[in-house]
Scaffold this motif. Structure first.
Motif, PDB file in Angstrom:
ATOM      1  N   ALA A 235     -11.476  15.610  75.234  1.00 56.05           N
ATOM      2  CA  ALA A 235     -11.204  16.487  76.374  1.00 56.05           C
ATOM      3  C   ALA A 235     -10.029  17.416  76.094  1.00 56.05           C
ATOM      4  O   ALA A 235     -10.039  18.587  76.483  1.00 56.05           O
ATOM      5  CB  ALA A 235     -10.938  15.644  77.625  1.00 56.05           C
ATOM      6  N   ASP A 236      -9.016  16.904  75.406  1.00 57.69           N
ATOM      7  CA  ASP A 236      -7.841  17.729  75.088  1.00 57.69           C
ATOM      8  C   ASP A 236      -8.231  18.896  74.178  1.00 57.69           C
ATOM      9  O   ASP A 236      -7.810  20.039  74.403  1.00 57.69           O
ATOM     10  CB  ASP A 236      -6.768  16.877  74.414  1.00 57.69           C
ATOM     11  N   TYR A 237      -9.040  18.625  73.152  1.00 60.38           N
ATOM     12  CA  TYR A 237      -9.453  19.700  72.245  1.00 60.38           C
ATOM     13  C   TYR A 237     -10.405  20.678  72.934  1.00 60.38           C
ATOM     14  O   TYR A 237     -10.330  21.890  72.723  1.00 60.38           O
ATOM     15  CB  TYR A 237     -10.095  19.109  70.991  1.00 60.38           C
ATOM     16  N   TYR A 238     -11.288  20.151  73.764  1.00 57.31           N
ATOM     17  CA  TYR A 238     -12.201  21.033  74.489  1.00 57.31           C
ATOM     18  C   TYR A 238     -11.432  21.968  75.426  1.00 57.31           C
ATOM     19  O   TYR A 238     -11.771  23.145  75.576  1.00 57.31           O
ATOM     20  CB  TYR A 238     -13.203  20.210  75.304  1.00 57.31           C
ATOM     21  N   ALA A 239     -10.394  21.434  76.080  1.00 55.40           N
ATOM     22  CA  ALA A 239      -9.591  22.258  76.986  1.00 55.40           C
ATOM     23  C   ALA A 239      -8.918  23.396  76.225  1.00 55.40           C
ATOM     24  O   ALA A 239      -8.833  24.538  76.716  1.00 55.40           O
ATOM     25  CB  ALA A 239      -8.547  21.392  77.700  1.00 55.40           C
ATOM     26  N   ARG A 240      -8.435  23.117  75.025  1.00 50.63           N
ATOM     27  CA  ARG A 240      -7.816  24.167  74.201  1.00 50.63           C
ATOM     28  C   ARG A 240      -8.855  25.200  73.775  1.00 50.63           C
ATOM     29  O   ARG A 240      -8.572  26.402  73.749  1.00 50.63           O
ATOM     30  CB  ARG A 240      -7.140  23.532  72.980  1.00 50.63           C
ATOM     31  N   ALA A 241     -10.071  24.727  73.471  1.00 45.67           N
ATOM     32  CA  ALA A 241     -11.142  25.660  73.113  1.00 45.67           C
ATOM     33  C   ALA A 241     -11.534  26.518  74.308  1.00 45.67           C
ATOM     34  O   ALA A 241     -11.788  27.718  74.174  1.00 45.67           O
ATOM     35  CB  ALA A 241     -12.355  24.890  72.599  1.00 45.67           C
ATOM     36  N   ALA A 242     -11.577  25.909  75.502  1.00 45.39           N
ATOM     37  CA  ALA A 242     -11.971  26.627  76.712  1.00 45.39           C
ATOM     38  C   ALA A 242     -10.964  27.699  77.088  1.00 45.39           C
ATOM     39  O   ALA A 242     -11.316  28.690  77.738  1.00 45.39           O
ATOM     40  CB  ALA A 242     -12.141  25.642  77.864  1.00 45.39           C
ATOM     41  N   ALA A 243      -9.705  27.515  76.692  1.00 48.58           N
ATOM     42  CA  ALA A 243      -8.690  28.527  76.970  1.00 48.58           C
ATOM     43  C   ALA A 243      -8.976  29.813  76.200  1.00 48.58           C
ATOM     44  O   ALA A 243      -8.522  30.897  76.586  1.00 48.58           O
ATOM     45  CB  ALA A 243      -7.304  27.994  76.608  1.00 48.58           C
TER      46      ALA A 243
ATOM     47  N   ALA B 155     -13.812   9.470  79.174  1.00 46.15           N
ATOM     48  CA  ALA B 155     -12.412   9.086  79.402  1.00 46.15           C
ATOM     49  C   ALA B 155     -12.226   8.348  80.727  1.00 46.15           C
ATOM     50  O   ALA B 155     -11.107   7.958  81.070  1.00 46.15           O
ATOM     51  CB  ALA B 155     -11.519  10.328  79.364  1.00 46.15           C
ATOM     52  N   GLY B 156     -13.317   8.159  81.478  1.00 46.40           N
ATOM     53  CA  GLY B 156     -13.222   7.460  82.752  1.00 46.40           C
ATOM     54  C   GLY B 156     -12.752   8.326  83.894  1.00 46.40           C
ATOM     55  O   GLY B 156     -12.363   7.816  84.951  1.00 46.40           O
ATOM     56  N   ARG B 157     -12.812   9.655  83.695  1.00 38.55           N
ATOM     57  CA  ARG B 157     -12.349  10.579  84.731  1.00 38.55           C
ATOM     58  C   ARG B 157     -13.563  11.273  85.369  1.00 38.55           C
ATOM     59  O   ARG B 157     -13.760  12.477  85.237  1.00 38.55           O
ATOM     60  CB  ARG B 157     -11.379  11.586  84.130  1.00 38.55           C
ATOM     61  N   THR B 158     -14.374  10.491  86.063  1.00 40.79           N
ATOM     62  CA  THR B 158     -15.633  10.992  86.614  1.00 40.79           C
ATOM     63  C   THR B 158     -15.415  12.141  87.592  1.00 40.79           C
ATOM     64  O   THR B 158     -16.113  13.161  87.539  1.00 40.79           O
ATOM     65  CB  THR B 158     -16.389   9.850  87.321  1.00 40.79           C
ATOM     66  N   ARG B 159     -14.466  11.993  88.492  1.00 34.70           N
ATOM     67  CA  ARG B 159     -14.236  13.033  89.495  1.00 34.70           C
ATOM     68  C   ARG B 159     -13.850  14.357  88.840  1.00 34.70           C
ATOM     69  O   ARG B 159     -14.312  15.427  89.242  1.00 34.70           O
ATOM     70  CB  ARG B 159     -13.137  12.590  90.463  1.00 34.70           C
ATOM     71  N   SER B 160     -13.008  14.292  87.813  1.00 36.79           N
ATOM     72  CA  SER B 160     -12.603  15.494  87.095  1.00 36.79           C
ATOM     73  C   SER B 160     -13.807  16.155  86.427  1.00 36.79           C
ATOM     74  O   SER B 160     -13.947  17.383  86.440  1.00 36.79           O
ATOM     75  CB  SER B 160     -11.546  15.140  86.047  1.00 36.79           C
TER      76      SER B 160
END
Length: 264
Positions: free
Chosen positions: A115-123, A141-146
């Motif tokens: 998720a961290d790498y995807y967020a950087r790519a999405a930026a 990551a267990g963050r279903t709502r997110s």
């Protein structure tokens, strides 16, 4: 045909091969369409054989993708991470390299890192394909709502995204909110999902929970007509007939058929 291809497309190709009297090819596509389809992500098969990709190494972007995909497909996720990191080190500003790093971590079950790498790519750039992987990483990551919030934002900006609508509808059904699930599925169906037996099965389930028996019957019959060898479509129609017609001969036959299909 890639994993995750719509069942109706596989059926169309299979029927086309039937017309050409190529029964073996037709059977392959029809069998693919008959299996229950999932909205989950699956690794994309690399076009380049792994041994060839390994000799080339992650030199260019295309080579890196081929190698990492091949390693993921072979279950060698540790090597996939190492080679993706090698490529990212040489192209640190590349959104594709960041996303590839996320893919390797996601395949390794490390959802938070993915998720961290995807967020950087999405930026840098956030196409739908990346958003869907971001959702998968959040779930891992267990963050279903997110993860669901990501899909809600995607649907708000593109109401024609039927895959996002279907995934959200599944979540609403699981959360005991059939009314919202029905609205999402109606949106998906209006944008082409009426040819997808999985979407129609979900619509029948939502309608049953709302005691909307006419809609449930219509959706279940549509799902079954699209793919008569699909377990979920067969079971859905059997359930609807049990509710609307009682223990009829057709409903009982479909129940037995669904049990046999599950065992395949």
């Amino acid at each position: 045909m890639q994993p995750g291809s719509p069942p109706y497309l596989a059926t169309l190709v299979g029927r086309s091969y039937e017309v050409l009297d190529q029964r073996e090819l037709a059977g392959q596509f029809l069998d693919f369409a008959a299996k229950a389809q999932s909205m989950d992500l699956r690794p994309i098969r690399a076009d380049t054989p792994l041994d060839v990709a390994a000799k080339r190494g992650p030199q260019s972007g295309r080579d890196a993708v081929a190698l990492v995909r091949g390693l993921i497909g072979a279950g060698q996720t540790g090597s996939a991470i190492a080679n993706a990191a090698n490529f990212l080190q040489r192209t640190p500003g590349s959104g594709d390299a960041l996303a590839l790093m996320g893919d390797a971590y996601l395949a390794d079950g490390q959802g938070k890192q993915a998720a961290d790498y995807y967020a950087r790519a999405a930026a840098i750039r956030q196409p739908w394909a990346l958003t869907r992987r971001m959702y998968a990483a959040e779930i891992s990551a267990g963050r279903t709502r997110s993860g669901l919030t990501l899909l809600e934002h995607q649907l708000a900006s593109n109401s024609g995204n039927m895959v996002a609508a279907i995934i959200l509808a599944e979540a609403e059904l699981a959360g005991r909110n059939p009314r919202k699930a029905a609205l999402l599925l109606d949106l998906a169906i209006a944008n082409g999902a009426g040819r997808d037996p999985h979407a129609m099965v979900l619509r029948a389930q939502a309608a049953l929970e709302l005691n909307d028996l006419d809609t449930a019957r219509e959706a279940a019959m549509r799902a079954y007509s699209l793919q008569r060898m699909n377990h979920d479509a067969t079971a859905a129609l059997a359930a609807v007939l049990a509710k609307t017609d009682g223990e009829t001969g057709q409903g009982a036959e479909l129940t037995q058929k669904a049990l046999k299909l599950r065992e395949r």
